[in-house]
Write an enzyme that holds these catalytic residues in place. Sequence first.
Site, PDB file in Angstrom:
ATOM      1  N   ASP A 226      35.588  54.341  38.478  1.00 22.92           N
ATOM      2  CA  ASP A 226      36.774  53.576  38.085  1.00 22.92           C
ATOM      3  C   ASP A 226      38.000  54.263  38.658  1.00 22.92           C
ATOM      4  O   ASP A 226      37.895  55.318  39.299  1.00 22.92           O
ATOM      5  CB  ASP A 226      36.870  53.454  36.558  1.00 22.92           C
ATOM      6  CG  ASP A 226      37.532  52.141  36.115  1.00 22.92           C
ATOM      7  OD1 ASP A 226      38.544  51.752  36.741  1.00 22.92           O
ATOM      8  OD2 ASP A 226      37.052  51.522  35.151  1.00 22.92           O
ATOM      9  N   HIS A 264      35.514  38.428  37.319  1.00 23.40           N
ATOM     10  CA  HIS A 264      36.346  37.341  36.767  1.00 23.40           C
ATOM     11  C   HIS A 264      37.834  37.698  36.769  1.00 23.40           C
ATOM     12  O   HIS A 264      38.681  36.820  36.578  1.00 23.40           O
ATOM     13  CB  HIS A 264      35.870  36.945  35.361  1.00 23.40           C
ATOM     14  CG  HIS A 264      36.144  37.946  34.288  1.00 23.40           C
ATOM     15  ND1 HIS A 264      36.033  37.632  32.943  1.00 23.40           N
ATOM     16  CD2 HIS A 264      36.516  39.253  34.320  1.00 23.40           C
ATOM     17  CE1 HIS A 264      36.341  38.692  32.208  1.00 23.40           C
ATOM     18  NE2 HIS A 264      36.623  39.678  33.025  1.00 23.40           N
TER      19      HIS A 264
END
EC number: 2.1.1.116
Length: 357
Positions: A226, A264
């Site tokens: 991340d 998304h």
Amino acid sequence: MGSLDAKPAAATQEVSIKDQAQLWNIIYGFADSLVLRCAVEIGIADIIKNNDGAITLAQLAAKLPITNVSSDYLYRMVRYLVHLNIIEQETCNGGVEKVYSLKPVGTLLLRDAERSMVPMILGMTQKDFMVSWHFMKEGLGNGSTTAFEKGMGMDIWKYLEGNPDQSQLFNEGMAGETRLLTKTLIEDCRDTFQGLDSLVDIGGGNGTTIKAIYEAFPHIKCTLYDLPHVVANSHDLPNIEKVPGDMFKSVPSAQAILLKLILHDWTDEECVNILKKCKEAIPKETGKVIIVDVALEEESNHELTKTRLILDIDMLVNTGGRERTADDWENLLKRAGFRSHKIRPIRAIQSVIEAFP
């Protein structure tokens, strides 16, 4: 004489009181989320849970972190929470006194619950995150920035990077959602992970998902990947490698890549870029990308369809991304160069999409 001879148009169908009530409910839809926020802020669910049995209004008022509580104000709030099916109301003492307990959904409002939604409730209803919804009109133009960026002057990721408290709340909220989703993912898709020797969780936040996967499949070499400021604030994760980086620039190599609730957030072009990076990082013969995201059925009457459509509007307003249909996923994966894929529904709002290079 044509217009004079024409039959009059049918009278407009009369609007019923039910129609009006429906629109009032929509207009005041924010009442649901903000009454919920207030209930979380004052700890109503925790007070009820810690009481010895069902609680009276007077007992609840006495335990609130507020002095001189208005019993009328509190009663009307609790009455609304009963209407929302969060609190159960019963009577005792011959029906003269009302007592309250938590319904199953109410347990998600407990701060110490494993699947607590408290951080998500507080994060999504805080003032900055409400601003973007007032800029939906400005986001309609082609090539426009998101409503969030219109309202806040920066995109959501820059905002979170510059607001550590909100970033932590966001990641804690995602972790709460993740605990339930990951449990279902592991139970419903064991064959997806069995046989893997290595897995990278892209955008894995504080490490909740990759930790659960490692505990279920300790033979897999697991990596959390991340942004640097996210990895720096992640959980202590023994036996799991932490790698800071940017998925738009590179992805660590592994047999499988996990993209859970990631794609998304992004436009199709950005998703193709991410997926191409993932494809480069996995072996051609045995590799795969595991996507956990909504597979939207637009015309479905399924009980989760409205939730999925709400999440799509959330993506539209705040990230510029979208929830995708099965056809959308097929087109996206083809553009990224994947030869095949399969979509598997699980007991969740999301589905599992396995993509093969």
